[in-house]
Design a protein around this motif. Sequence first.
Motif, PDB file in Angstrom:
ATOM      1  N   GLY A 103      35.795 -17.305-128.111  1.00 32.13           N
ATOM      2  CA  GLY A 103      33.869 -16.890-127.860  1.00 32.13           C
ATOM      3  C   GLY A 103      33.362 -15.916-129.422  1.00 32.13           C
ATOM      4  N   ASP A 104      32.270 -15.817-129.084  1.00 30.28           N
ATOM      5  CA  ASP A 104      31.750 -15.377-130.219  1.00 30.28           C
ATOM      6  C   ASP A 104      30.340 -13.770-129.103  1.00 30.28           C
ATOM      7  OD1 ASP A 104      29.524 -13.992-131.253  1.00 30.28           O
ATOM      8  OD2 ASP A 104      29.219 -15.203-132.595  1.00 30.28           O
ATOM      9  N   MET A 105      30.367 -12.740-128.892  1.00 31.65           N
ATOM     10  CA  MET A 105      30.315 -11.905-128.002  1.00 31.65           C
ATOM     11  C   MET A 105      28.055 -12.032-128.534  1.00 31.65           C
ATOM     12  SD  MET A 105      30.447  -8.171-129.409  1.00 31.65           S
ATOM     13  CE  MET A 105      32.288  -8.326-129.762  1.00 31.65           C
ATOM     14  N   PHE A 106      27.943 -12.957-129.580  1.00 30.35           N
ATOM     15  CA  PHE A 106      26.242 -12.543-130.064  1.00 30.35           C
ATOM     16  C   PHE A 106      25.721 -14.089-129.945  1.00 30.35           C
ATOM     17  CE2 PHE A 106      28.109  -9.446-132.789  1.00 30.35           C
ATOM     18  CZ  PHE A 106      27.209  -8.287-131.948  1.00 30.35           C
ATOM     19  N   ASP A 107      26.897 -15.120-128.841  1.00 27.42           N
ATOM     20  CA  ASP A 107      26.010 -16.293-128.902  1.00 27.42           C
ATOM     21  C   ASP A 107      26.861 -16.680-127.042  1.00 27.42           C
ATOM     22  OD1 ASP A 107      25.624 -18.677-128.349  1.00 27.42           O
ATOM     23  OD2 ASP A 107      27.573 -19.594-129.814  1.00 27.42           O
ATOM     24  N   ALA A 108      25.792 -16.323-126.308  1.00 27.43           N
ATOM     25  CA  ALA A 108      25.544 -16.510-124.975  1.00 27.43           C
ATOM     26  C   ALA A 108      25.878 -17.433-124.686  1.00 27.43           C
ATOM     27  CB  ALA A 108      24.406 -15.767-123.998  1.00 27.43           C
ATOM     28  N   SER A 109      26.047 -18.170-125.274  1.00 26.98           N
ATOM     29  CA  SER A 109      26.876 -19.798-124.859  1.00 26.98           C
ATOM     30  C   SER A 109      28.395 -20.007-124.853  1.00 26.98           C
ATOM     31  CB  SER A 109      26.270 -21.237-125.632  1.00 26.98           C
ATOM     32  OG  SER A 109      26.656 -20.822-126.998  1.00 26.98           O
ATOM     33  N   THR A 110      28.899 -19.097-125.398  1.00 26.63           N
ATOM     34  CA  THR A 110      30.570 -18.664-125.198  1.00 26.63           C
ATOM     35  C   THR A 110      31.133 -17.748-124.344  1.00 26.63           C
ATOM     36  OG1 THR A 110      30.766 -17.398-127.438  1.00 26.63           O
ATOM     37  CG2 THR A 110      30.393 -19.214-128.668  1.00 26.63           C
ATOM     38  N   LEU A 111      29.313 -17.642-123.873  1.00 26.93           N
ATOM     39  CA  LEU A 111      30.053 -16.638-122.694  1.00 26.93           C
ATOM     40  C   LEU A 111      30.493 -16.940-121.098  1.00 26.93           C
ATOM     41  CD1 LEU A 111      28.290 -13.487-123.734  1.00 26.93           C
ATOM     42  CD2 LEU A 111      30.465 -14.236-124.657  1.00 26.93           C
ATOM     43  N   PRO A 112      31.629 -16.561-120.319  1.00 31.87           N
ATOM     44  CA  PRO A 112      32.024 -16.989-118.868  1.00 31.87           C
ATOM     45  C   PRO A 112      30.935 -16.577-118.170  1.00 31.87           C
ATOM     46  CG  PRO A 112      32.941 -16.532-119.577  1.00 31.87           C
ATOM     47  CD  PRO A 112      33.058 -15.779-121.166  1.00 31.87           C
ATOM     48  N   ALA A 113      30.435 -17.012-117.322  1.00 25.14           N
ATOM     49  CA  ALA A 113      29.731 -16.478-116.047  1.00 25.14           C
ATOM     50  C   ALA A 113      30.545 -15.286-115.709  1.00 25.14           C
ATOM     51  CB  ALA A 113      28.860 -17.721-115.048  1.00 25.14           C
ATOM     52  N   CYS A 114      29.643 -14.327-115.065  1.00 19.75           N
ATOM     53  CA  CYS A 114      30.203 -12.788-114.919  1.00 19.75           C
ATOM     54  C   CYS A 114      29.085 -12.410-113.633  1.00 19.75           C
ATOM     55  CB  CYS A 114      30.947 -11.965-115.783  1.00 19.75           C
ATOM     56  SG  CYS A 114      29.111 -11.291-117.238  1.00 19.75           S
ATOM     57  N   ASP A 115      29.486 -11.471-113.427  1.00 16.15           N
ATOM     58  CA  ASP A 115      28.640 -10.236-112.457  1.00 16.15           C
ATOM     59  C   ASP A 115      28.499  -9.183-113.411  1.00 16.15           C
ATOM     60  OD1 ASP A 115      28.091 -12.335-110.491  1.00 16.15           O
ATOM     61  OD2 ASP A 115      30.825 -11.856-109.659  1.00 16.15           O
TER      62      ASP A 115
END
Length: 104
Positions: free
Chosen positions: A84-96
């Motif tokens: 993923g890309d840390m600057f693209d929230a759509s590539t990040l998994p859901a998390c706490d």
Amino acid sequence: AVNRHFNECMASITDGDVPLLLQMYDFGGPGGRRLVDLGGNWGKMMLAVKERFPEVGCSVVDLPGVVASVPPAHASRGVDFVAGDMFDASTLPACDAVLPEAAS
């Protein structure tokens, strides 16, 4: 060969930090916690968290080339590796919680 050497160097950056962080912070906290390590390379931090707190869901997000080079022994230990890309929230998994490990 250069990429592998670079990834090995990046993986060694957290060698001294991991035991200290595990000692100082209860990553398990209340049940159901999910952590994401941004730029976590081969997952050294998340592998240690998963080993100490098996109930915690752990993911590592890094560039596709890094994720493709994760050693098989790391990929089979209960940590999800996400290209993923840390600057693209759509590539990040859901998390706490997010750990911006060595993202610089």
